[in-house]
Design an enzyme around this catalytic site. Sequence first.
Site, PDB file in Angstrom:
ATOM      1  CG  HIS A  12      -0.240  -0.060   2.573  1.00  0.00           C
ATOM      2  ND1 HIS A  12       0.613   1.286   3.033  1.00  0.00           N
ATOM      3  CD2 HIS A  12       0.175  -0.874   3.400  1.00  0.00           C
ATOM      4  CE1 HIS A  12       0.886   1.018   4.103  1.00  0.00           C
ATOM      5  NE2 HIS A  12       0.782  -0.372   4.484  1.00  0.00           N
ATOM      6  CD  GLU A  82       2.355  -5.566   8.209  1.00  0.00           C
ATOM      7  OE1 GLU A  82       2.659  -6.970   7.853  1.00  0.00           O
ATOM      8  OE2 GLU A  82       2.938  -4.736   7.724  1.00  0.00           O
TER       9      GLU A  82
END
Length: 193
Positions: A12, A82
């Site tokens: 990202h 994550e």
Amino acid sequence: MSLPLRLYLIRHGETLWSLSGQHTGRTEIPLTAHGEEMARGLGQRLQGIAFTHVLSSPRLRARKTCELAGLGQPDGEPDLAEWDYGDYEGKRSMDIRKERPGWTIFRDGAPNGETPQQVSDRADRLIARLIALDGNVALFSHGHFGCALATRWIGLPIIEAQHFQLDPASLSLLGNAPSRPEVRVIALWNAAR
């Protein structure tokens, strides 16, 4: 005839916490204005690639990066999330090492978060599903998990992920050796725009 599998691993764009080095697992942090610009830049790099699947971590920063890169609404993939940093959420590695000299997420994990073995198992579970796909597959994910995924893709123990780095809005490519398709390779790593 099916197309060979090529995994486009995309981290990202920039957030305030990626700038400061704070561990961002479950906390929803938006992209900075620069992070949005970075994501749009990814769109230029990905333009013209026909993706058979577009998968994203459920976190807003990964989904938004996908959308701004021009790939639309991705399919949610919880295993691309994550690392769960538990008590280390929002903390910086340098601050953690003041209390735990030599600490690394890939060996020591995080208290009340995921262990390295849990993340390794999650990466392996995801890989088992990915190898059933073919063609170009976009994966929007995060720094530490992306390193873990690449490490497991080439069959290394998760501790070896400490030798990898993924910058915001970087592009990596995981695939197979052309002359030996049974051998998994990292064809491109941490490429910036």
